[in-house]
Write a protein that holds these residues in place. Structure first.
Motif, short mmCIF file in Angstrom:
data_model
loop_
_atom_site.label_atom_id
_atom_site.label_comp_id
_atom_site.label_asym_id
_atom_site.label_seq_id
_atom_site.Cartn_x
_atom_site.Cartn_y
_atom_site.Cartn_z
N ALA A 12 0.84 -1.20 0.00
CA ALA A 12 0.00 0.00 0.00
C ALA A 12 0.87 1.25 0.00
CB ALA A 12 -0.91 -0.02 1.22
N PHE A 13 0.74 2.02 -1.06
CA PHE A 13 1.36 3.35 -1.12
C PHE A 13 0.28 4.30 -1.59
CE2 PHE A 13 5.29 0.87 -1.42
CZ PHE A 13 6.14 1.59 -0.58
N ASP A 14 0.14 5.43 -0.94
CA ASP A 14 -0.88 6.43 -1.31
C ASP A 14 -2.26 5.78 -1.40
OD1 ASP A 14 1.36 8.08 -1.69
OD2 ASP A 14 1.43 7.64 -3.85
N GLY A 15 -2.53 4.83 -0.51
CA GLY A 15 -3.86 4.22 -0.48
C GLY A 15 -4.11 3.24 -1.60
N ARG A 16 -3.09 2.93 -2.40
CA ARG A 16 -3.27 1.95 -3.50
C ARG A 16 -2.23 0.86 -3.38
NH1 ARG A 16 -2.44 3.98 -8.97
NH2 ARG A 16 -1.38 5.81 -8.18
#
Ligand code: SAM
Length: 210
Positions: A12-16
């Motif tokens: 998960a990075f930046d909610g993705r």
């Protein structure tokens, strides 16, 4: 969705959920405690994976990387691969690449011209498992054919072909058709995919020696 090589995960990075590898940060990319974002918008190989191409990479392979620049993508490759030979002919990016290799004992920068494989044939081990190519220069298919000598019999060529590097005036589809015809002089083309939306007018190609 194709299998990811061992050492590559979706995190998960930046909610993705985004591709990530584990290693020391290199170019200011986002990291969590262990993993660093491998951004398909900055890496043709990551874009090939995101586009669903089966790269055949399992992790731990010996890789010859052509067109390493300052090491953005090849640093991620060295995070999950074994010995990684990184060819780049421009001296300035190679200086950065040498810095990237200081943290990665399996990464070997080579200030060499990929059109002259005989100049690094004494360094690169024979029978590499994969050639990753992103040279963005005229004659991209020919570079791949000339370096086929390093690839093991059932190895994989993972190449990004940039249409504008061949001819800015022609329709990219026509340029890709010609590049694939040239590639077939040394390879069987297994799969192709356009790399939009990550990279405009680029074709990702998976091939094996023929
Ligand atoms: N693969 C890099 C990445 O994702 O981090 C970006 C590569 S950039 C699009 C293309 C690079 O290929 C440039 O750094 C250029 O100097 C290099 N290049 C072009 N022709 C080359 C050649 N004949 N031999 C070695 N490097 C070459």
């Amino acid at each position: 969705m194709t299998d990811l090589p061992e050492g590559v995960e979706r995190r998960a990075f930046d909610g993705r959920q985004r591709l990530a590898t584990r290693g020391p940060p290199v170019y200011g990319e986002p990291t969590d405690e262990e993993w660093r974002l491998w951004d398909a918008g900055r890496s043709k190989l990551a874009a090939m994976i995101e586009s669903g191409l089966d790269t055949g990479l399992d992790g731990g392979e010996t890789v010859l990387y052509l067109g390493a620049a300052s090491g953005t993508t090849v640093s991620h490759v060295a995070d999950f691969a074994g010995p990684t030979y990184a060819v780049e002919f421009a001296p300035r990016p190679v200086r950065d690449l040498v810095g990237v290799a200081e943290d990665r004992p399996n990464l070997f920068p080579l200030l060499k011209d990929a059109r002259k494989p005989e100049t690094y044939a004494h360094v690169v081990e024979a029978d590499v498992d994969a050639i990753v190519q992103d040279v963005a220069t005229r004659g991209q298919a020919r570079v791949a054919v000339e370096n086929r000598r390093f690839l093991r019999e059932d190895g994989r060529l993972l190449a990004a072909i940039k249409a504008r590097s061949e001819d800015v005036t022609r329709d990219p589809d026509d340029v890709f058709e010609d590049a694939l015809a040239d590639l077939r002089e040394g390879y069987e083309v297994l799969e192709t995919a356009r790399l939009e939306p990550y990279h405009d007018d680029h074709l990702g190609v998976v091939a094996r020696p023929e």
